[in-house]
Scaffold this active site. Structure first.
Site, mmCIF file in Angstrom:
data_model
loop_
_atom_site.group_PDB
_atom_site.id
_atom_site.type_symbol
_atom_site.label_atom_id
_atom_site.label_comp_id
_atom_site.label_asym_id
_atom_site.label_seq_id
_atom_site.Cartn_x
_atom_site.Cartn_y
_atom_site.Cartn_z
ATOM 1 N N ASP A 269 -82.902 1.404 26.295
ATOM 2 C CA ASP A 269 -83.155 2.740 25.750
ATOM 3 C C ASP A 269 -82.152 3.624 26.488
ATOM 4 O OD1 ASP A 269 -85.403 4.346 24.120
ATOM 5 O OD2 ASP A 269 -84.991 5.494 25.910
ATOM 6 N N LYS B 69 -93.757 0.833 26.784
ATOM 7 C CA LYS B 69 -92.529 1.477 27.246
ATOM 8 C C LYS B 69 -92.557 1.540 28.760
ATOM 9 C CE LYS B 69 -88.842 3.585 25.445
ATOM 10 N NZ LYS B 69 -88.163 3.337 24.170
HETATM 11 P P1 NDP Z 1 -77.805 6.169 25.607
HETATM 12 O O1 NDP Z 1 -78.141 6.307 27.032
HETATM 13 O O2 NDP Z 1 -76.888 5.082 25.184
HETATM 14 O O3 NDP Z 1 -77.211 7.541 25.033
HETATM 15 C C1 NDP Z 1 -77.959 8.715 25.101
HETATM 16 C C2 NDP Z 1 -77.109 9.837 24.548
HETATM 17 O O4 NDP Z 1 -77.916 11.003 24.416
HETATM 18 C C3 NDP Z 1 -75.962 10.225 25.477
HETATM 19 O O5 NDP Z 1 -74.902 10.725 24.715
HETATM 20 C C4 NDP Z 1 -76.603 11.312 26.328
HETATM 21 O O6 NDP Z 1 -75.687 12.206 26.940
HETATM 22 C C5 NDP Z 1 -77.431 12.044 25.293
HETATM 23 N N1 NDP Z 1 -78.532 12.717 25.954
HETATM 24 C C6 NDP Z 1 -79.479 12.179 26.755
HETATM 25 N N2 NDP Z 1 -80.302 13.115 27.207
HETATM 26 C C7 NDP Z 1 -79.862 14.286 26.686
HETATM 27 C C8 NDP Z 1 -80.292 15.623 26.770
HETATM 28 N N3 NDP Z 1 -81.356 15.951 27.528
HETATM 29 N N4 NDP Z 1 -79.608 16.569 26.074
HETATM 30 C C9 NDP Z 1 -78.544 16.238 25.314
HETATM 31 N N5 NDP Z 1 -78.075 14.976 25.208
HETATM 32 C C10 NDP Z 1 -78.726 14.025 25.870
HETATM 33 O O7 NDP Z 1 -79.218 6.048 24.862
HETATM 34 P P2 NDP Z 1 -79.517 5.473 23.411
HETATM 35 O O8 NDP Z 1 -78.402 5.788 22.482
HETATM 36 O O9 NDP Z 1 -79.965 4.066 23.559
HETATM 37 O O10 NDP Z 1 -80.819 6.305 23.010
HETATM 38 C C11 NDP Z 1 -80.739 7.555 22.331
HETATM 39 C C12 NDP Z 1 -82.080 7.844 21.666
HETATM 40 O O11 NDP Z 1 -82.409 6.785 20.756
HETATM 41 C C13 NDP Z 1 -83.279 7.956 22.618
HETATM 42 O O12 NDP Z 1 -84.191 8.903 22.122
HETATM 43 C C14 NDP Z 1 -83.901 6.558 22.526
HETATM 44 O O13 NDP Z 1 -85.281 6.574 22.867
HETATM 45 C C15 NDP Z 1 -83.692 6.250 21.057
HETATM 46 N N6 NDP Z 1 -83.741 4.839 20.708
HETATM 47 C C16 NDP Z 1 -82.877 3.936 21.253
HETATM 48 C C17 NDP Z 1 -82.934 2.602 20.885
HETATM 49 C C18 NDP Z 1 -81.965 1.595 21.383
HETATM 50 O O14 NDP Z 1 -81.978 0.468 20.864
HETATM 51 N N7 NDP Z 1 -81.089 1.893 22.323
HETATM 52 C C19 NDP Z 1 -83.967 2.131 19.956
HETATM 53 C C20 NDP Z 1 -84.769 3.173 19.377
HETATM 54 C C21 NDP Z 1 -84.657 4.466 19.766
HETATM 55 P P3 NDP Z 1 -75.420 12.146 28.525
HETATM 56 O O15 NDP Z 1 -74.507 10.983 28.714
HETATM 57 O O16 NDP Z 1 -74.815 13.438 28.860
HETATM 58 O O17 NDP Z 1 -76.766 11.946 29.181
#
Ligand code: NDP
Length: 353
Positions: free
Chosen positions: A74, A34
């Site tokens: 991510d 990562k």
């Molecule tokens: P994005 O950046 O596309 O979206 C993240 C989302 O989570 C946004 O809505 C964001 O809101 C919210 N968020 C982030 N930090 C916080 C926080 N501290 N409190 C509340 N809401 C929060 O990321 P992904 O959708 O890609 O990733 C989401 C999760 O999935 C992560 O844990 C990631 O590690 C996991 N993941 C992702 C993969 C992928 O293929 N993308 C694969 C496997 C796991 P805001 O805009 O306000 O920050």
């Protein structure tokens, strides 16, 4: 790779550690790692994000390679960021398509990679429900987040007959008992780069609230945390249980604190751990690398069908490991054991050092 102001060494270490066993569970020939930066792309112009990505890759290119580390998206890293990173890599080192995954379709990306983590989460959840004589049809689901994972989890959940009643960001959440429309979120988040609050301005049946979606009472059957680590603590887990949810499957990495996991286990809530439930993203990243190597593009259906098989296998292997060790429906322990065994076997077979 993650771009978010909270990124630090400790977070990258836990994500990298989990990624090894997650990648093992996919059954595909990939190791795990990562990376990231505490740069915050939120509120920056495309030009600012591009210049950051170019500088970042100017250094990163020394440390990655087709058989070393292959970054994918991510939090904070989507198709736009991958495009800028790949462009800079090409400028410095020449075209090597498999060096990054999650690329745009016009320069080596795979169909269904954008959807893979969210779709995979629902294929895993479907398998878990089937093993417990249940289906997604008619289920109410609480989703957190409104990014890449959340959007496509909402799409697939809806297609499989469930109703998703919430979506959120770090400021607040929307609640709509009639069902969240993923296309509206897609427009707000992917095209306009807006906030989830904008959803309630466009959909009259939705209400917006500030704060965490896990502090809000609603009737639902399944929780799919898809935002970030530690988003559900012990008190919030108690609320999830009180609201009637019997399944929690992790789209996000480590969304439940250890105390929340304990609360769910005591209440016999079925837990789908991140390393199993959200492995669809990295699995399709590996499929993107395969397509890049053979210079072919598979159809959406072909990639999606492989994803379905991989998620079913991950569930089956986790379940089998839990049963073998007398752990019943502890799919969390089952995934840990199944992922670990493969890594340990491979390491021992190659000689202890
Ligand atoms: P994005 O950046 O596309 O979206 C993240 C989302 O989570 C946004 O809505 C964001 O809101 C919210 N968020 C982030 N930090 C916080 C926080 N501290 N409190 C509340 N809401 C929060 O990321 P992904 O959708 O890609 O990733 C989401 C999760 O999935 C992560 O844990 C990631 O590690 C996991 N993941 C992702 C993969 C992928 O293929 N993308 C694969 C496997 C796991 P805001 O805009 O306000 O920050």
């Amino acid at each position: 790779m993650r771009l978010h102001p909270t990124v630090n060494l400790s977070i990258v270490k836990f994500l990298g550690f989990e990624q090894i066993f997650k990648n093992s569970l996919t059954g595909l020939p990939i190791g795990g790692g990562k990376g990231g930066s505490d740069f915050d792309p939120k509120g920056k112009s495309d030009g600012e994000v591009m210049r950051f990505c170019q500088s970042f890759m100017t250094e990163l290119q020394r440390h990655i390679g087709l058989d070393i580390d292959v970054p994918a998206g991510d939090i904070g890293v989507g198709c736009r960021e991958i495009g800028f990173l790949y462009g800079q890599y090409r400028r410095l080192r020449g075209a090597e398509r498999g060096i990054l995954t999650g690329k745009g379709l016009s320069y080596g990306g795979s169909l269904a990679r954008t959807e893979a983590t969210g779709f995979g989460l629902l294929y895993y959840t479907k398998a878990l429900l089937a093993a417990n004589n249940e289906t997604l049809d008619g289920k109410k689901i609480k989703v957190s987040g409104s990014g890449n994972v959340a959007i496509y989890a909402i799409q697939k959940a809806t297609e499989l007959g469930a109703t998703v009643v919430t979506a959120s960001d770090s400021n607040g959440f929307v609640y709509d008992p009639n069902g969240i429309d993923y296309k509206v979120i897609q427009q707000i988040k992917e095209v306009e780069r807006g906030r989830i609050k904008d959803y309630a301005d466009r959909v009259s049946t939705a209400e917006y609230h500030e704060g965490s979606v896990w502090d809000f009472d609603a009737d639902y059957d399944i929780a799919l945390p898809c935002a970030t680590q530690n988003e559900i603590d012990a008190d919030q887990a108690d609320r999830v249980i009180k609201n009637g949810a019997t399944v929690v499957a992790s789209g996000a990495n480590m969304p439940c604190t250890p105390a929340a996991v304990t609360a769910f286990s005591k209440a016999n809530v079925l837990l789908g751990p991140a390393k199993a439930a959200n492995a669809g993203g990295v699995a399709v990243s590996a499929l993107e690398m395969s397509q890049n190597s053979e210079r072919l593009s598979w159809t959406f259906e072909e990639v999606d069908n492989r994803l379905k098989d991989i998620m079913q296998n991950i569930f089956d292997e986790s379940q089998a490991a839990a049963e073998e060790y007398g752990l019943g429906k502890n799919y969390l322990a089952g995934a840990n054991i199944a992922g670990f065994n493969k890594v340990a076997d491979a390491m021992l077979a190659q000689g202890v050092i």
